[in-house]
Design an enzyme around this catalytic site. Structure first.
Site, PDB file in Angstrom:
ATOM      1  N   ARG A   1       5.954  -3.433  -3.305  1.00 44.08           N
ATOM      2  CA  ARG A   1       7.115  -4.195  -2.817  1.00 44.08           C
ATOM      3  C   ARG A   1       7.688  -5.083  -3.915  1.00 44.08           C
ATOM      4  NH1 ARG A   1       4.979  -7.362   2.104  1.00 44.08           N
ATOM      5  NH2 ARG A   1       3.261  -7.529   0.634  1.00 44.08           N
TER       6      ARG A   1
ATOM      7  N   ASN B   1       5.976  -3.439   4.052  1.00 40.09           N
ATOM      8  CA  ASN B   1       4.859  -2.551   4.382  1.00 40.09           C
ATOM      9  C   ASN B   1       4.923  -2.204   5.859  1.00 40.09           C
ATOM     10  OD1 ASN B   1       3.724  -2.620   1.810  1.00 40.09           O
ATOM     11  ND2 ASN B   1       2.321  -4.277   2.301  1.00 40.09           N
TER      12      ASN B   1
END
Length: 99
Positions: free
Chosen positions: A24, A42
């Site tokens: 990320r 996520n």
């Protein structure tokens, strides 16, 4: 006078070893480098999902990055893109990491 191209938006989901490898953070950094906005998060299924928005050329560059590069320790097995559409204007102001 050159008419400015409408931005596009595309949703994505990345499969493989993409959690616990700073995916990320690297995605946000690459999105910012390309001047894109959107988000990344996520999932409970072990994937990473998100949305990209910006000029089509830059969105295409980011799509290749998601498929081929990712974070240094990630192992991408598959990426799905969907819901591509043109936008009258960007719907986000930054590229954010959602928790």
């Amino acid at each position: 006078m050159v008419e400015e191209e409408q931005p596009i938006s595309v949703d994505y989901e990345v499969f493989g070893k993409v959690q616990g490898v700073f995916f990320r953070k690297y995605t946000q950094a690459e999105g910012n480098r390309l001047g894109l906005v959107g988000w990344v998060r996520n999932t409970d299924a072990g994937t990473v999902t998100g949305q990209l928005q910006g000029p089509s050329e830059k969105v295409r560059e980011m799509q290749v990055w998601l498929q081929k590069k990712g974070s240094p320790k990630s192992r991408i097995t598959k990426v799905q893109f969907q819901n591509e559409r043109r936008l009258p204007k960007l719907e986000h102001s930054t590229f954010s990491i959602c928790k």
